[in-house]
Enzyme design. Structure first.
Site, PDB file in Angstrom:
ATOM      1  CB  SER A 159      -3.802  -7.966  -2.256  1.00  0.00           C
ATOM      2  OG  SER A 159      -2.649  -7.606  -1.585  1.00  0.00           O
ATOM      3  CG  HIS A 162      -1.365  -5.445  -6.229  1.00  0.00           C
ATOM      4  ND1 HIS A 162      -1.665  -6.666  -6.759  1.00  0.00           N
ATOM      5  CD2 HIS A 162      -1.049  -5.668  -4.938  1.00  0.00           C
ATOM      6  CE1 HIS A 162      -1.539  -7.585  -5.824  1.00  0.00           C
ATOM      7  NE2 HIS A 162      -1.175  -7.007  -4.710  1.00  0.00           N
ATOM      8  CD  GLU A 183      -2.291  -7.659 -10.528  1.00  0.00           C
ATOM      9  OE1 GLU A 183      -2.623  -8.684 -11.140  1.00  0.00           O
ATOM     10  OE2 GLU A 183      -2.569  -7.470  -9.332  1.00  0.00           O
ATOM     11  CG  ASN A 243      -3.103 -11.282  -5.094  1.00  0.00           C
ATOM     12  OD1 ASN A 243      -2.078 -11.939  -5.284  1.00  0.00           O
ATOM     13  ND2 ASN A 243      -3.126 -10.186  -4.377  1.00  0.00           N
TER      14      ASN A 243
HETATM   15  P1  NAD Z   1       2.033  -5.598   7.121  1.00  0.00           P
HETATM   16  O1  NAD Z   1       1.147  -5.979   8.246  1.00  0.00           O
HETATM   17  O2  NAD Z   1       3.334  -6.305   6.967  1.00  0.00           O
HETATM   18  O3  NAD Z   1       2.379  -4.019   7.183  1.00  0.00           O
HETATM   19  C1  NAD Z   1       1.453  -2.998   7.402  1.00  0.00           C
HETATM   20  C2  NAD Z   1       2.167  -1.810   8.043  1.00  0.00           C
HETATM   21  O4  NAD Z   1       1.283  -0.701   8.070  1.00  0.00           O
HETATM   22  C3  NAD Z   1       2.617  -2.083   9.463  1.00  0.00           C
HETATM   23  O5  NAD Z   1       3.973  -1.779   9.589  1.00  0.00           O
HETATM   24  C4  NAD Z   1       1.736  -1.150  10.292  1.00  0.00           C
HETATM   25  O6  NAD Z   1       2.412  -0.642  11.432  1.00  0.00           O
HETATM   26  C5  NAD Z   1       1.452  -0.027   9.297  1.00  0.00           C
HETATM   27  N1  NAD Z   1       0.246   0.731   9.584  1.00  0.00           N
HETATM   28  C6  NAD Z   1      -0.947   0.280  10.065  1.00  0.00           C
HETATM   29  N2  NAD Z   1      -1.811   1.312  10.177  1.00  0.00           N
HETATM   30  C7  NAD Z   1      -1.160   2.419   9.776  1.00  0.00           C
HETATM   31  C8  NAD Z   1      -1.524   3.792   9.686  1.00  0.00           C
HETATM   32  N3  NAD Z   1      -2.730   4.205  10.036  1.00  0.00           N
HETATM   33  N4  NAD Z   1      -0.601   4.665   9.220  1.00  0.00           N
HETATM   34  C9  NAD Z   1       0.631   4.250   8.864  1.00  0.00           C
HETATM   35  N5  NAD Z   1       1.024   2.972   8.937  1.00  0.00           N
HETATM   36  C10 NAD Z   1       0.140   2.063   9.386  1.00  0.00           C
HETATM   37  O7  NAD Z   1       1.150  -5.733   5.812  1.00  0.00           O
HETATM   38  P2  NAD Z   1       1.640  -5.974   4.283  1.00  0.00           P
HETATM   39  O8  NAD Z   1       1.742  -7.436   4.040  1.00  0.00           O
HETATM   40  O9  NAD Z   1       2.796  -5.104   3.999  1.00  0.00           O
HETATM   41  O10 NAD Z   1       0.365  -5.460   3.479  1.00  0.00           O
HETATM   42  C11 NAD Z   1       0.145  -4.085   3.195  1.00  0.00           C
HETATM   43  C12 NAD Z   1      -0.771  -3.956   1.988  1.00  0.00           C
HETATM   44  O11 NAD Z   1      -0.132  -4.511   0.846  1.00  0.00           O
HETATM   45  C13 NAD Z   1      -2.101  -4.675   2.146  1.00  0.00           C
HETATM   46  O12 NAD Z   1      -3.098  -3.944   1.497  1.00  0.00           O
HETATM   47  C14 NAD Z   1      -1.838  -5.975   1.396  1.00  0.00           C
HETATM   48  O13 NAD Z   1      -3.015  -6.576   0.925  1.00  0.00           O
HETATM   49  C15 NAD Z   1      -0.970  -5.493   0.261  1.00  0.00           C
HETATM   50  N6  NAD Z   1      -0.085  -6.496  -0.361  1.00  0.00           N
HETATM   51  C16 NAD Z   1       0.507  -7.467   0.370  1.00  0.00           C
HETATM   52  C17 NAD Z   1       1.348  -8.382  -0.239  1.00  0.00           C
HETATM   53  C18 NAD Z   1       2.039  -9.464   0.564  1.00  0.00           C
HETATM   54  O14 NAD Z   1       2.563 -10.432  -0.035  1.00  0.00           O
HETATM   55  N7  NAD Z   1       2.111  -9.364   1.866  1.00  0.00           N
HETATM   56  C19 NAD Z   1       1.594  -8.293  -1.616  1.00  0.00           C
HETATM   57  C20 NAD Z   1       1.017  -7.250  -2.343  1.00  0.00           C
HETATM   58  C21 NAD Z   1       0.171  -6.364  -1.704  1.00  0.00           C
END
Ligand code: NAD
Length: 594
Positions: free
Chosen positions: A121, A142, A154, A192
């Site tokens: 993000s 994104h 994005e 964002n």
């Molecule tokens: P989250 O914590 O819900 O999920 C992350 C997942 O990745 C977990 O299930 C974890 O077990 C797994 N993980 C960690 N290390 C790993 C590895 N080495 N190999 C494989 N899996 C691994 O996080 P999220 O909210 O889904 O965010 C993920 C990405 O998406 C981030 O970069 C975040 O900035 C981006 N993002 C988040 C949102 C949101 O609203 N939450 C929106 C758009 C983008």
């Protein structure tokens, strides 16, 4: 020839990863999903089962389709299983080091032509690209939360991304039914970068107890038509993720509006990460549930001890402009007797005429009976004499937005109104306490900020000064409910809740345009399709009026002195050039027909 994507990989099956996997599988792609361990893989699977289960319940998917969809997904704990993927999206937590490691590892197992994407993000896609042997084939892809619902993607290009990679990923996002917007690699990208300053500001207001979490959220839902309030949205995003995004944005921008409010750190340390842990700003039935349950912060419906409501049946409205006429209509419709005071007979009559027109329209649309219209009109009387406010229980002042005019009016009302009458101002930008100080009864003075058009907009900000009596605030809250409006309580600060949260975001959008990072069309599209906002910032600015917007932004800046609040020079220039928005035929866009 454009690339075809049939087998794709996703790394990380959390909030976003699981949603992205679902989007891919729904579109008939074979998906290889990789998690850290079996337990995390199972959690991800459970997420997918629950989401497809909900789609079946809603009749959007049949059981067979759901089984087929789930059958296209393989969950693994080994990155080497990604070998057949033609495109991989990484969606692990927002840490540059962790992501860079994944990129280097995936780079080593997939084919040379495979495109590597990050769902980051805010982190630099360029930093990730250079950790691989294929920097030209690394982009940001994104998605927005929830990925199966939000349309925006994005597509982030770096200075080394190959042009055909960008166009192929853009076409791919398009084929998934998404709205792709291609942009450069800057912290927060479009959505964002504009959203998180606003979310952080809402967290600050909450931490300062400026307003309750319920009222902050209701303010943006009912005042701006947002699908969710900022604190509920932070719970959905995850406070840990939000914190990391803000940190990265702050490191790049050095804009204090992006420095994460200390409340984030406190809540994260205590494990209150939002919906995913069952508690964030709100408490949820269970981890990952969206059902809010009452907790210690839930407001009590009971009146606080020692507070008795005042009787309100007769209401005065001072002023005859757009807001005044709307407010007269709202009160009369709710059964109150209303006396409206204009400076001349024709003005008072004009105001009642406006109400009549609005009611006639409702009758024509079959929304109101003729007899009810007549009854509503029968409750309204016009006058030119301020003395006729002597026997009202509540006066709402809606005269010109000038401090001297309002102070003089409050001084006069103080002389005329009976003891115990509540004196309310509907000012949107002046301090309510200035009106209170013009009277000998500051405890009876309060802000009652309606939104335009008053008969339509549901929100009323109930603004207490440091001197407003508790029974006055409680009475105005009850009266607002009787008007079938949503009252939110807040303190007497520039912009109250809604304008203080809304305008800095609009101003940031102008600064982004001014910096040539994206076009007005792309920014509007990003906010509508990524955050489900009813209007893009430039559409809204043109509707509100650029002069009005500039004045609000200036008043916020002069009160809070936050450099991030300084009005965008472009806004100033457009106002100077007479491009005031729709009302002038030109603003950010042209409205005149040739
Ligand atoms: P989250 O914590 O819900 O999920 C992350 C997942 O990745 C977990 O299930 C974890 O077990 C797994 N993980 C960690 N290390 C790993 C590895 N080495 N190999 C494989 N899996 C691994 O996080 P999220 O909210 O889904 O965010 C993920 C990405 O998406 C981030 O970069 C975040 O900035 C981006 N993002 C988040 C949102 C949101 O609203 N939450 C929106 C758009 C983008």
């Amino acid at each position: 020839m454009a690339r075809e994507f049939r087998t794709v990989g996703v790394v990380g099956l959390g909030t976003m990863g699981a949603g992205i996997v679902e989007v891919f599988a729904r579109n008939g792609l074979e998906v290889i999903a990789v998690e850290v361990d079996t337990a995390a893989g199972e959690r991800g699977r459970a997420h997918l089962d629950a989401s497809t289960g909900r789609a079946i319940e809603r009749g959007k998917l049949t059981r067979e389709q759901a089984d087929e969809l789930l059958g296209r997904i393989t969950v693994s704990t080994s990155l080497s299983d990604l070998a057949p993927a033609q495109l991989v999206v990484e969606a692990i937590p927002e840490s540059l080091e962790a992501k860079a490691e994944i990129f280097a590892a995936v780079d080593a197992v997939v084919a040379e032509e495979t495109i590597l994407c990050s769902n980051t993000s805010s982190l630099s896609v360029t930093e990730l690209a250079v950790r691989t042997k294929r920097p030209g084939k690394v982009v940001g892809m994104h998605f927005f939360n929830p990925a199966p619902v939000q349309k925006l993607v994005e597509v982030v290009r770096t200075v080394v991304t190959e042009p055909d990679v960008i166009s192929d990923v853009e076409a791919f996002a398009d084929s998934l039914g998404k709205v792709p917007v291609v942009i450069g690699d800057r912290a927060g990208f479009i959505a964002n970068a504009l959203l998180f300053g606003y979310l952080n500001h809402a967290a600050k207001m909450y931490a300062e107890r400026y307003a309750s979490r319920e009222d902050l959220d209701a303010g943006m839902r009912y005042g701006c038509g947002y699908p969710m309030g900022p604190l509920a949205l932070l719970d959905l995003i995850g406070l840990d993720t939000a914190y990391e995004i803000l940190e990265t944005m702050y490191r790049e921008s050095r804009n204090l509006m992006h420095a994460p409010n200390p409340v984030f750190k406190q809540m994260i340390t205590a494990g209150l990460l939002g919906r995913k842990t069952g508690r964030g700003f709100y408490t949820y039935e269970a981890p990952h549930s969206s059902s809010v349950v009452p907790d210690g912060e839930t407001p009590s419906p009971e009146l606080p001890e020692g507070v008795t409501l005042r009787d309100v049946s007769r209401v005065g409205v001072v002023g005859t402009g757009t807001m005044a006429s709307g407010i007269v209509e709202v009160f009369a419709k709710a059964g109150y007797d209303v006396v409206v005071r204009g400076r001349s007979e024709s003005k008072a009559d004009g105001s009642i005429g406006t109400v009549r027109k609005s009611l006639d329209k409702a009758v024509a649309r079959g929304k109101l009976e003729e007899a009810d219209r007549d009854a509503v009109l029968g409750r309204i009387t016009g006058t030119t004499r301020l003395e006729d406010m002597a026997d009202v229980d509540l006066v709402v002042e809606a005269v010109a937005e000038e401090l001297d005019v309002k102070r003089a009016m409050f001084g006069a009302l103080d002389e005329i109104c009976k003891p115990g009458a509540i004196l309310a101002t509907t000012t949107s930008s002046l301090p309510v306490v200035e009106c209170a100080a013009a009277t000998q009864r500051p405890g009876d003075v309060i802000g009652m900020h309606f939104f335009n058009p008053a008969p339509v907009m549901k929100l009323v900000e109930v603004v207490s000064t440091i001197g407003t009596s508790r029974d006055v605030a409680a009475t105005v809250v009850e009266v607002t409910k009787k008007l079938k409006k949503v009252p939110v309580r807040c303190g007497d600060r520039a912009g109250f809740i809604v304008n203080a949260l809304l305008f800095p975001y609009l101003n940031d959008a102008v600064k982004m345009l001014e910096a040539h990072y994206a076009t007005a069309d792309d920014i509007d599209a990003a906010m509508k399709t990524g955050c489900a906002l009813p209007m893009g910032p430039f559409e809204l600015l043109d509707v509100v009026g650029l002069d009005v917007s500039l004045a609000i932004q200036r008043s916020l800046y002069s009160e809070f002195r936050q450099s991030g609040f300084s009005p965008a020079p472009l806004l100033d220039h457009l106002v100077t050039a007479g491009r005031l928005g729709r009302k002038a035929g030109h603003g950010f866009r042209d409205y005149t027909r040739s």
